[in-house]
Design an enzyme around this catalytic site. Sequence first.
Site, PDB file in Angstrom:
ATOM      1  N   CYS A   1       1.060  -1.213   0.241  1.00  0.00           N
ATOM      2  CA  CYS A   1       0.422  -0.053  -0.039  1.00  0.00           C
ATOM      3  C   CYS A   1       0.948   0.952  -0.107  1.00  0.00           C
ATOM      4  O   CYS A   1       1.616   1.430  -0.900  1.00  0.00           O
ATOM      5  CB  CYS A   1      -0.999  -0.209   1.189  1.00  0.00           C
ATOM      6  SG  CYS A   1      -2.505   1.107   1.427  1.00  0.00           S
TER       7      CYS A   1
ATOM      8  N   HIS B   1      -3.397  -4.945   0.188  1.00  0.00           N
ATOM      9  CA  HIS B   1      -2.924  -5.926   1.460  1.00  0.00           C
ATOM     10  C   HIS B   1      -3.547  -7.150   1.074  1.00  0.00           C
ATOM     11  O   HIS B   1      -3.636  -7.672   1.627  1.00  0.00           O
ATOM     12  CB  HIS B   1      -3.826  -5.667   2.440  1.00  0.00           C
ATOM     13  CG  HIS B   1      -3.618  -3.666   2.884  1.00  0.00           C
ATOM     14  ND1 HIS B   1      -2.833  -3.143   3.460  1.00  0.00           N
ATOM     15  CD2 HIS B   1      -4.564  -2.565   1.698  1.00  0.00           C
ATOM     16  CE1 HIS B   1      -2.613  -1.836   3.870  1.00  0.00           C
ATOM     17  NE2 HIS B   1      -3.552  -0.916   2.886  1.00  0.00           N
TER      18      HIS B   1
ATOM     19  N   GLU C   1      -1.789  -9.606   3.578  1.00  0.00           N
ATOM     20  CA  GLU C   1      -2.499  -9.773   4.290  1.00  0.00           C
ATOM     21  C   GLU C   1      -3.480 -10.511   5.212  1.00  0.00           C
ATOM     22  O   GLU C   1      -3.792 -11.050   5.722  1.00  0.00           O
ATOM     23  CB  GLU C   1      -1.274  -8.754   5.261  1.00  0.00           C
ATOM     24  CG  GLU C   1      -1.725  -7.499   5.812  1.00  0.00           C
ATOM     25  CD  GLU C   1      -1.548  -6.201   4.783  1.00  0.00           C
ATOM     26  OE1 GLU C   1      -2.277  -5.180   5.127  1.00  0.00           O
ATOM     27  OE2 GLU C   1      -0.737  -6.789   3.880  1.00  0.00           O
TER      28      GLU C   1
END
Length: 532
Positions: free
Chosen positions: A381, A507, A509
């Site tokens: 990001c 993102h 994650e």
Amino acid sequence: MNKKYIFITGGVVSGLGKGITAASLGRLLKNRGYKVTMQKFDPYINVDPGTMSPYEHGEVFVTDDGGETDLDLGHYERFIDESLTKNSSISMGKIYLDVINKERHGDYLGKTVQVIPHITNEIKNKIYSFENSDVDIIITEIGGTIGDIEGLSMIEAIRQVGLEKNKDDVLYIHVTLLPFISGSNEIKTKPTQHSVKELQSLGIQPGILVCRTDSHMQDDTKEKIALFCNVRKASVIENMTAGNLYEVPLLLEEAGLGREVCNHLRLESFIPNNIEWEKMIEDIHKNKKEIKVCIVGKYVKLDDSYLSVIESLYHAGFKNHVNVSIDIIDSSTLDEDNVEKTLKKYQAIVVPGGFGDRGIEGMILAIKYARENNVPFLGICLGMQLTVVEYARNVLNLSDANSTEFNKKINHPVINMMEKQKEIKNMGGTMRLGKYNCNLIKNTLAYSLYKKDIISERHRHRYEYNNEYRNILEENGLVTSGINEEIDLVEIVELPKNDYFIACQFHPEFKSRPNNPAPLFYGLIKSSLMKK
């Protein structure tokens, strides 16, 4: 079968791990063949965590549908391996907002709007929102601690659910603390007794107590708690502090939580299939090698600010059969004089997301160090945006290259608020939120990691790669390897001349799992191992 409702409350102190208990129970029930979903109710008045400081509330977790939610939803998704929605994260602020909007629209036909029944009915509507789904069991965690004034209407609402549903379809689990007093060398049960009495005074009798403790409970301790809290001894469950977060489901299984939940809810499928989870934990314990990774970020006072990034690095370590040691470095402390000394001991560098201009020059220095020294690097990001800025400054010699988030008067806005954003339907204020497709370019690092033509990842950002600079950046070596073709926005950039240098606008994650790590994190740790 009827829908089953499990409510998890907490007592004595906050931070006992209700979220991990709830997520672990979800995994244990899923391993018994049930379709499980989860909810988190938070008593704060903010509508959602989207505008809350990471220092206040940790990271903001993002769902596929663009919900900015409590970080516990990340734990839920990682443990039960199901994608949740914005309806799984409900704050008191959201409840009040919905009720006030209905009142303004005349939905209550002029009646006096009160906590009971209007607020509690709105809470129950959120709980019952899964009634027409294919879900078997709904696990709902109530944030805060029993006795907190702001959470009383939520407790009242779940009490009413117990009256409205069949007795065998509703279960209350209370997570509490058993403190150890070193002076007398004993575990004290009085805080648990008082917490349960508080819950009982609000009309709820817990069926199961999950007791956080650093040492094993003796039988006489369980008997005392059972007697004074009006629960069966078998339903007093020991919750020992675990060495690894993902061991908790197995520890709770051994302590009898799955068995007791099945007994209380009359669930027919009570034999678990924990083989895959047990194998994962067994493999983790075999790991001997270690990789040192640093996260160079802005929010270093609270590790929870980067919770999903940290967990994703651990997941990648599991699959690569290595232990990942993580340090979080305050980017504002880095300068030209100390960056090499600070970073040279790490085998990988991650620059994560964030907002605002504080510390960005330190992040840019970290990215430059990784690029010039061929250290495996992942930008996420803001980390991707600063990767573009760093390359434009130091390779293209555009000395004032920057993002218009930090300086709107620059000559080279390589990161900008794009006109294309006006075409985006799923915007939160001015942010691109939730899942978007990304078309991967073949013969790139990104494609080799995902092994797909199109991927879907979650976003949370305002500013984008400025396409006006794309040609000149690519001509000078910064390859675009992922694009959202629908709105023509760059999603991934990479540097082929380095062993592992990649940055993404999304993102990754948020979709990583302990048994299925996000590809970009897996590749980072794998590359680090090869260089070690």
